[in-house]
Design a protein around this motif. Structure first.
Motif, mmCIF file in Angstrom:
data_model
loop_
_atom_site.group_PDB
_atom_site.id
_atom_site.type_symbol
_atom_site.label_atom_id
_atom_site.label_comp_id
_atom_site.label_asym_id
_atom_site.label_seq_id
_atom_site.Cartn_x
_atom_site.Cartn_y
_atom_site.Cartn_z
ATOM 1 N N TYR A 216 -36.387 -18.250 2.882
ATOM 2 C CA TYR A 216 -36.346 -17.313 1.390
ATOM 3 C C TYR A 216 -34.772 -17.227 0.442
ATOM 4 C CZ TYR A 216 -38.731 -13.708 3.772
ATOM 5 O OH TYR A 216 -40.407 -12.600 4.234
ATOM 6 N N ASP A 217 -35.619 -17.407 -0.528
ATOM 7 C CA ASP A 217 -33.496 -16.478 -1.134
ATOM 8 C C ASP A 217 -33.423 -15.749 -0.941
ATOM 9 O OD1 ASP A 217 -31.857 -16.831 -3.376
ATOM 10 O OD2 ASP A 217 -33.268 -17.960 -5.085
ATOM 11 N N ALA A 218 -32.223 -15.677 -0.178
ATOM 12 C CA ALA A 218 -31.959 -14.098 0.111
ATOM 13 C C ALA A 218 -30.961 -14.236 -0.619
ATOM 14 C CB ALA A 218 -31.598 -14.308 1.409
ATOM 15 N N THR A 219 -30.963 -13.909 -2.031
ATOM 16 C CA THR A 219 -29.267 -13.974 -2.872
ATOM 17 C C THR A 219 -29.206 -12.397 -2.545
ATOM 18 O OG1 THR A 219 -29.203 -15.476 -3.771
ATOM 19 C CG2 THR A 219 -28.379 -14.660 -5.245
ATOM 20 N N ARG A 220 -29.844 -11.692 -3.516
ATOM 21 C CA ARG A 220 -30.294 -10.312 -3.311
ATOM 22 C C ARG A 220 -31.378 -9.805 -2.772
ATOM 23 N NH1 ARG A 220 -29.928 -12.607 -8.684
ATOM 24 N NH2 ARG A 220 -28.073 -12.477 -9.323
ATOM 25 N N CYS A 221 -31.289 -9.804 -1.404
ATOM 26 C CA CYS A 221 -32.310 -9.552 -0.460
ATOM 27 C C CYS A 221 -31.594 -7.600 -0.101
ATOM 28 C CB CYS A 221 -32.164 -10.639 1.096
ATOM 29 S SG CYS A 221 -30.086 -10.243 1.495
ATOM 30 N N VAL A 222 -30.602 -6.991 -0.033
ATOM 31 C CA VAL A 222 -30.297 -6.086 0.304
ATOM 32 C C VAL A 222 -31.254 -5.335 -1.137
ATOM 33 C CG1 VAL A 222 -28.141 -4.634 0.479
ATOM 34 C CG2 VAL A 222 -28.176 -6.821 1.622
ATOM 35 N N GLU A 223 -31.046 -5.557 -2.304
ATOM 36 C CA GLU A 223 -31.397 -5.275 -3.500
ATOM 37 C C GLU A 223 -32.763 -4.803 -3.103
ATOM 38 O OE1 GLU A 223 -30.127 -7.160 -6.905
ATOM 39 O OE2 GLU A 223 -27.966 -6.521 -6.564
ATOM 40 N N GLU A 316 -25.179 4.408 0.637
ATOM 41 C CA GLU A 316 -24.773 5.082 -0.536
ATOM 42 C C GLU A 316 -24.102 4.084 -1.226
ATOM 43 O OE1 GLU A 316 -24.687 7.880 2.777
ATOM 44 O OE2 GLU A 316 -23.969 4.927 2.519
ATOM 45 N N TYR A 317 -23.731 2.945 -0.845
ATOM 46 C CA TYR A 317 -23.489 1.684 -1.880
ATOM 47 C C TYR A 317 -24.593 1.103 -2.843
ATOM 48 C CZ TYR A 317 -23.302 -3.289 -2.829
ATOM 49 O OH TYR A 317 -23.611 -4.848 -3.845
ATOM 50 N N ILE A 318 -25.542 0.598 -2.219
ATOM 51 C CA ILE A 318 -27.237 -0.124 -3.218
ATOM 52 C C ILE A 318 -27.349 1.018 -3.802
ATOM 53 C CG2 ILE A 318 -28.802 0.019 -0.850
ATOM 54 C CD1 ILE A 318 -28.457 -2.696 -2.949
ATOM 55 N N GLU A 319 -27.525 2.555 -3.217
ATOM 56 C CA GLU A 319 -28.127 3.256 -4.000
ATOM 57 C C GLU A 319 -27.527 3.161 -5.301
ATOM 58 O OE1 GLU A 319 -29.939 7.816 -3.826
ATOM 59 O OE2 GLU A 319 -27.605 7.391 -2.984
ATOM 60 N N HIS A 320 -26.564 3.439 -5.804
ATOM 61 C CA HIS A 320 -25.520 3.488 -6.327
ATOM 62 C C HIS A 320 -25.817 1.919 -7.148
ATOM 63 C CE1 HIS A 320 -21.753 2.777 -8.893
ATOM 64 N NE2 HIS A 320 -21.735 3.895 -9.218
ATOM 65 N N ARG A 321 -26.039 0.857 -6.333
ATOM 66 C CA ARG A 321 -25.403 0.209 -7.339
ATOM 67 C C ARG A 321 -27.221 -0.247 -8.380
ATOM 68 N NH1 ARG A 321 -24.807 -4.287 -9.846
ATOM 69 N NH2 ARG A 321 -25.701 -6.313 -9.008
ATOM 70 N N VAL A 322 -28.036 -0.314 -7.131
ATOM 71 C CA VAL A 322 -29.536 -0.361 -8.438
ATOM 72 C C VAL A 322 -29.849 0.876 -8.694
ATOM 73 C CG1 VAL A 322 -31.901 0.794 -8.055
ATOM 74 C CG2 VAL A 322 -30.776 -0.910 -6.587
#
Length: 458
Positions: A216-223, A316-322
């Motif tokens: 995987y290119d996991a760069t933005r895996c959390v998104e 909470e972090y990733i919801e706001h980010r996206v």
């Protein structure tokens, strides 16, 4: 557009950086001196910097505190042990090799996993990734679903691999001639489009039958994990951490630019399960990066990365980010500005073909659009089209179907009001799009030309 759908910032601001407010005349001069390439602008001349989300993040108080306990020993750093344990816990791979950033990991993987003449199928290319693959004798083959190349289609999981395309490549070239499958989560140049868990599982099942590895290119895996939680059946009640762990259970390893979803300013790593590949990677990292216990990073940077990776798993972090990115995209969409749909996790991509219908792709419409956006507003963005795609072995321009300008949102840096200002600037420019003129090369480097090329008006 219902503002209630967009969560407030889940953080308080402790430190601020004053930015320069320039005049249009000053920006015209700065852009001319930069050769109409936003990469060559001075940072101090930029008001809102949406060039990239790579290394432009705001770190947390805990990350900054971690920087103060950096163990800068040349070998055996305790910060490496913390990072190593964190990556193994969250990603589940047996081995991790640190690198100075993502392309360092791409370099190592390409050298140890590709034999000259082999093919590397993937869900759309990325610039540095394809360069390393081709430099080591590989041939990239795009196997993303067809819908990903159409900016107007608003469908979920446009980043998915087309299994029929993958099977066709295996049938035509043979499994032994495929180095590995490169699966990006999310797909940057498609507009930050996510990959479904179902697709990852199916890719794993297909490749396992033929003995082909998947990296995987996991760069933005959390998104990507956020989109799975939000949009894929069966994952609504799972945590981001649980989803990430399942995602990587279908891979043999990954490259990672920590400058994105690890919420830091520098760093990366390469993961794998294969013992032999790990030994080869450790040998090469000494040549190109540093000892296997720091790989081009300071101890303090490894500590900040370990902390940031854990923070990125907070819902909470990733919801706001996206959703902050989505907020900008929806404002532009409501105003009729042509963008890549659906809005991805890290950026809004302006569709330069429809934005500048009076220009041909050979006129570099996305490059010119990015330059004009800065001149009119002080907002810096990035071309992602024919210039970024580069040339083939015969010297001909690659002509991707997507000709875009990327408005990339750094993590925890800007507010919704900043997004309003960006939207207003883009909308106003769209109303006067006929003023955008075509460009030509004044200087063209041989490799990764979009970084340092210079342009002039035709």
């Amino acid at each position: 557009m219902d503002i209630k759908n967009y969560p407030a910032e889940p953080f308080r601001i402790k430190v601020v950086e004053t930015v320069k407010m320039s005049t249009r005349e000053e920006r015209v001069k700065a852009m001319r001196e930069a050769g109409y390439n936003t990469f060559l602008l001075n940072s101090e001349d930029v008001y809102i910097d949406l060039l990239t989300d790579s290394g432009t993040n705001a770190m947390s108080d805990k990350q900054w505190a971690g920087m103060m306990i950096g163990d800068e020993a040349y070998a055996g750093s305790k910060n490496f042990k913390h990072l190593d344990a964190t990556v193994k816990e969250l990603f589940g791979f047996k081995h991790m090799v640190p690198t100075h950033q993502g392309r360092g990991a791409e370099n190592l993987l390409s050298q140890i996993a590709i034999k000259p003449g082999q093919y590397v199928p993937g869900n759309m290319y990325f610039t540095t990734t394809r360069y390393h693959q081709e430099r080591n004798g590989g041939t990239f083959v795009d196997i993303i679903r067809d819908e990903a190349h159409d900016a107007t289609l608003d469908v979920a999981f446009k980043g998915d691999i087309d299994l029929n395309k993958l099977q066709k490549l295996i049938d035509e070239q043979g499994a032994d001639n495929i180095a590995y499958v490169c699966l990006a989560v999310t797909v940057n140049l498609a507009g930050g489009q996510p990959v479904s868990m179902k697709n990852m599982r199916e890719v794993r099942e297909l490749t396992a039958k033929h003995g082909i590895k998947v990296f995987y290119d996991a760069t933005r895996c959390v998104e990507n994990a956020f989109y799975i939680k939000e949009q894929e059946e069966g994952f609504a009640d799972k945590s981001i951490k649980e989803i990430v762990q399942e995602m990587f259970s279908y891979a043999d390893g990954c490259t990672m630019s920590g400058k994105k979803d690890c919420i830091v300013n520098i760093g990366g790593f390469l993961c794998m399960n294969d013992e032999q590949l790990f030994e080869e990677a450790k040998e090469l990292v000494v040549v190109y990066e540093g000892m296997p216990s720091y790989g081009g990073m300071a101890g303090r940077d490894m500590e900040a990365m370990a902390i940031g990776l854990k923070e990125s798993m907070q819902y909470e972090y990733i919801e706001h980010r996206v959703k902050q990115v989505r907020y900008l995209g929806e404002k532009l969409k409501e105003a009729g500005v042509p963008i890549v749909q659906p809005v991805g996790g890290h950026a809004v991509f302006l569709d330069a073909r429809r934005f500048c219908p009076h220009l041909k792709q050979e006129d570099f419409p996305a490059q010119s659009l990015a330059a004009n956006l800065f001149i009119e507003s002080g907002v810096r963005s990035m071309e992602r089209g024919i210039v970024s795609a580069g040339r083939d072995k015969n010297g001909n321009n690659h002509a991707p179907k997507l000709e875009t300008v990327r408005l990339t949102i750094p993590r925890r840096v800007y507010t919704y009001r900043h997004m309003d200002l960006v939207a207003d600037a883009v909308i106003e420019l769209y109303k006067n799009k006929e003023q955008i003129k075509g460009l030509k090369f004044a200087y063209e480097p041989k490799q990764l030309r979009f970084f340092t090329a210079r342009f002039e008006h035709k």
